[in-house]
Design a protein around this motif. Structure first.
Motif, short mmCIF file in Angstrom:
data_model
loop_
_atom_site.label_atom_id
_atom_site.label_comp_id
_atom_site.label_asym_id
_atom_site.label_seq_id
_atom_site.Cartn_x
_atom_site.Cartn_y
_atom_site.Cartn_z
N ARG A 10 6.27 144.16 -7.37
CA ARG A 10 7.39 143.81 -8.25
C ARG A 10 6.88 143.24 -9.57
O ARG A 10 7.39 143.60 -10.64
N LEU A 11 5.92 142.35 -9.51
CA LEU A 11 5.40 141.77 -10.74
C LEU A 11 4.72 142.82 -11.61
O LEU A 11 4.89 142.84 -12.84
N LEU A 12 3.95 143.71 -11.00
CA LEU A 12 3.22 144.71 -11.76
C LEU A 12 4.16 145.68 -12.47
O LEU A 12 3.85 146.15 -13.57
N VAL A 13 5.30 145.98 -11.89
CA VAL A 13 6.29 146.81 -12.60
C VAL A 13 6.74 146.12 -13.87
O VAL A 13 6.81 146.72 -14.95
N HIS A 14 7.03 144.84 -13.79
CA HIS A 14 7.53 144.11 -14.96
C HIS A 14 6.46 143.96 -16.05
O HIS A 14 6.81 143.81 -17.22
N THR A 15 5.20 144.00 -15.67
CA THR A 15 4.13 143.83 -16.65
C THR A 15 3.51 145.16 -17.07
O THR A 15 2.44 145.18 -17.68
N GLY A 16 4.18 146.27 -16.74
CA GLY A 16 3.78 147.57 -17.27
C GLY A 16 2.65 148.25 -16.54
O GLY A 16 1.98 149.11 -17.12
N ARG A 17 2.42 147.92 -15.28
CA ARG A 17 1.34 148.54 -14.52
C ARG A 17 1.94 149.27 -13.31
O ARG A 17 1.72 148.89 -12.16
N ASP A 18 2.69 150.33 -13.62
CA ASP A 18 3.46 151.01 -12.59
C ASP A 18 2.58 151.70 -11.55
O ASP A 18 2.95 151.76 -10.37
N ASP A 19 1.44 152.23 -11.96
CA ASP A 19 0.56 152.90 -10.99
C ASP A 19 0.01 151.90 -9.98
O ASP A 19 -0.02 152.16 -8.77
N ALA A 20 -0.43 150.74 -10.47
CA ALA A 20 -0.92 149.71 -9.56
C ALA A 20 0.22 149.19 -8.69
O ALA A 20 0.01 148.86 -7.52
N ALA A 21 1.42 149.15 -9.25
CA ALA A 21 2.59 148.72 -8.47
C ALA A 21 2.83 149.67 -7.30
O ALA A 21 3.18 149.23 -6.19
N ALA A 22 2.67 150.97 -7.53
CA ALA A 22 2.86 151.94 -6.45
C ALA A 22 1.83 151.73 -5.35
O ALA A 22 2.16 151.82 -4.15
N VAL A 23 0.59 151.43 -5.72
CA VAL A 23 -0.45 151.15 -4.72
C VAL A 23 -0.07 149.92 -3.91
O VAL A 23 -0.17 149.89 -2.68
N ALA A 24 0.40 148.86 -4.61
CA ALA A 24 0.79 147.64 -3.91
C ALA A 24 1.96 147.90 -2.97
O ALA A 24 2.01 147.36 -1.85
N ALA A 25 2.92 148.72 -3.41
CA ALA A 25 4.08 149.03 -2.56
C ALA A 25 3.64 149.79 -1.32
O ALA A 25 4.16 149.57 -0.21
N GLU A 26 2.67 150.69 -1.47
CA GLU A 26 2.16 151.42 -0.32
C GLU A 26 1.44 150.47 0.65
O GLU A 26 1.56 150.61 1.87
N ARG A 27 0.70 149.52 0.11
CA ARG A 27 0.00 148.55 0.96
C ARG A 27 1.01 147.68 1.70
O ARG A 27 0.79 147.29 2.86
N ALA A 28 2.11 147.34 1.03
CA ALA A 28 3.16 146.57 1.70
C ALA A 28 3.72 147.33 2.89
O ALA A 28 3.92 146.77 3.98
N ILE A 29 3.97 148.61 2.70
CA ILE A 29 4.48 149.44 3.79
C ILE A 29 3.47 149.52 4.94
O ILE A 29 3.83 149.38 6.11
N SER A 30 2.20 149.71 4.59
CA SER A 30 1.16 149.79 5.63
C SER A 30 1.10 148.50 6.44
O SER A 30 0.97 148.54 7.67
N ALA A 31 1.20 147.37 5.76
CA ALA A 31 1.19 146.09 6.48
C ALA A 31 2.44 145.96 7.34
O ALA A 31 2.38 145.52 8.50
N GLY A 32 3.58 146.33 6.79
CA GLY A 32 4.84 146.24 7.54
C GLY A 32 4.86 147.11 8.77
O GLY A 32 5.50 146.76 9.77
N GLN A 33 4.15 148.22 8.72
CA GLN A 33 4.11 149.13 9.88
C GLN A 33 3.38 148.53 11.07
O GLN A 33 3.57 148.98 12.20
N THR A 34 2.57 147.51 10.85
CA THR A 34 1.88 146.86 11.96
C THR A 34 2.71 145.74 12.58
O THR A 34 2.30 145.14 13.58
N GLY A 35 3.85 145.42 11.96
CA GLY A 35 4.74 144.39 12.49
C GLY A 35 5.72 144.97 13.49
O GLY A 35 5.65 146.15 13.86
#
Length: 396
Positions: A167-192
């Motif tokens: 979320r923060l990276l989208v607001h600061t103009g780093r959309d590609d890194a934001a997509a990586v972070a969002a994917e990592r969030a999903i990967s972590a959530g899948q182990t819950g």
């Protein structure tokens, strides 16, 4: 003489067009826009640029919409605050290596990490991006360590730390890194063990895609995940309804952004029925849903579709107390845009001032706010003191 750096979206479009060797007519054809509109934007005759036009021009110029918008970090000078540090925590070569025993030493108390995640969301929704940026690199590391030690216990905190980074990276103009972070969030959530938490993480990924101008993909992922957790209304549990309804609203916004009124209204109708079943607004997993949030997103969609009367009618159903601070600020910016469309300059200015009052730091990161202020300046013969204050927000 050194060249002046482009400071408006129109100037950035012109620079990108010239670097690619396109004439205005060629760019207009590639983007599906009129030559007159492209010319007016490039000459700053028309400073305000709609999101749909920005997405079309970005596609034609082979850049992310954020490049045209001029997104960047405007963080308050909090010690340690740097968007690059957050990006480096997300795109981190150490993540390719197996966790070493010494990586798990200290600072991995699950309860304390969860409190830090909660404080991170307080900072995010309060518009304190500098505070959040200073906190995130260490928080991501410690949550990752806990997750490596105990996949189940660490899943939620790790997923939300990654989500905050996205979320923060989208607001600061780093959309590609934001997509990586969002994917990592999903990967972590899948182990819950919480499918509704996981669904909201897909919602963040949909939101990142929207900011990249990938509206069809944003809609597709939101709808697909919503279908997987679709509740039986008579037996729905509240957090399930929040996760499902939030995803439906993501899909509606994606459709509105690309001008698909029919599909957007269909999603909004479905969400409205779900919100009526919910009865109240909730913020589960830091996703929001309920009657007021349907009103918020209906206002947003109708503004994007240039239907200001419908936008303001929906806005009248929104209760401020149901919204978190920056949600209220973004909603007031939508109100301002709808009022501008109706040529109600003073009311639009009041709405923009109210949005800025939520958080100056957050306000500076909103290209939509800059667009609203530019249009206010264009249509006001004299700048009031409050409008001068709005302009100065983007000059610091």
């Amino acid at each position: 003489m050194p060249q002046t750096k482009p400071t408006t979206p129109g100037q950035r479009v012109r620079g990108l067009r010239l670097r690619r060797g396109y004439k205005q007519a060629e760019l207009a054809e590639r983007a599906g826009l009129s030559v007159d509109l492209v010319s007016a934007l490039e000459r700053d005759v028309k400073k305000g640029m709609s999101w749909s036009s920005m997405v079309k021009l970005a596609r034609a110029l082979d850049v992310d919409p954020g490049v045209i918008a001029g997104k960047g970090p405007y963080l308050e000078p909090v010690p340690g605050a740097a968007s690059l540090a957050v990006r480096d925590a997300v795109i981190n070569p150490d993540l390719l290596l197996e966790m070493r025993p010494e990586d798990g030493q200290g600072g991995t108390d699950a309860a304390e990490l969860w409190r830090r995640v909660e404080r991170g969301y307080d900072a995010y929704f309060g518009g304190e991006f500098g505070v959040l940026a200073a906190e995130l690199p260490d928080l991501i590391h410690r949550c990752r360590v806990l997750h490596g030690m105990d996949r189940t216990v660490g899943a939620a905190s790790s997923a939300h730390a990654w989500q905050l980074a996205a979320r923060l990276l989208v607001h600061t103009g780093r959309d590609d890194a934001a997509a990586v972070a969002a994917e990592r969030a999903i990967s972590a959530g899948q182990t819950g063990d919480d499918p509704y938490r996981l669904a909201t993480l897909y919602g963040t990924y949909s939101w990142v895609l929207l900011h990249q101008g990938r509206t069809e993909e944003a809609e597709k992922i939101a709808v697909r995940v919503a279908e997987e957790i679709e509740p039986t209304m008579s037996a729905a549990v509240p957090n399930q309804l929040t996760a499902w309804g939030g995803l439906i609203l993501h899909a509606a916004v994606a459709c509105g952004a690309r001008g698909d009124r029919t599909q957007a209204e269909e999603y909004l109708s479905v969400a409205r029925a779900g919100a009526a079943r919910a009865g109240v607004d909730r913020h589960d997993y830091w996703m929001s849903f309920g009657p007021s949030h349907v009103g918020v997103q209906t206002t947003h969609v109708m503004t994007a579709l240039n239907r200001p009367d419908a936008a303001l009618k929906a806005s009248a159903t929104v209760r401020r107390e149901d919204l978190l601070p920056v949600q209220w600020g973004r909603h007031r910016l939508n109100d301002a845009r709808a009022l501008l469309q109706l040529r109600k300059w003073e009311a639009a200015e009041e709405a923009a001032v109210e949005a800025k009052a939520v958080s100056l730091e957050w306000f500076r990161h909103q290209e939509f706010a800059r667009s609203v202020v530019d249009d206010l300046v264009d249509h006001r013969q004299r700048l009031s003191s409050s409008l001068r204050d709005l302009v100065s927000a983007f000059e610091q």
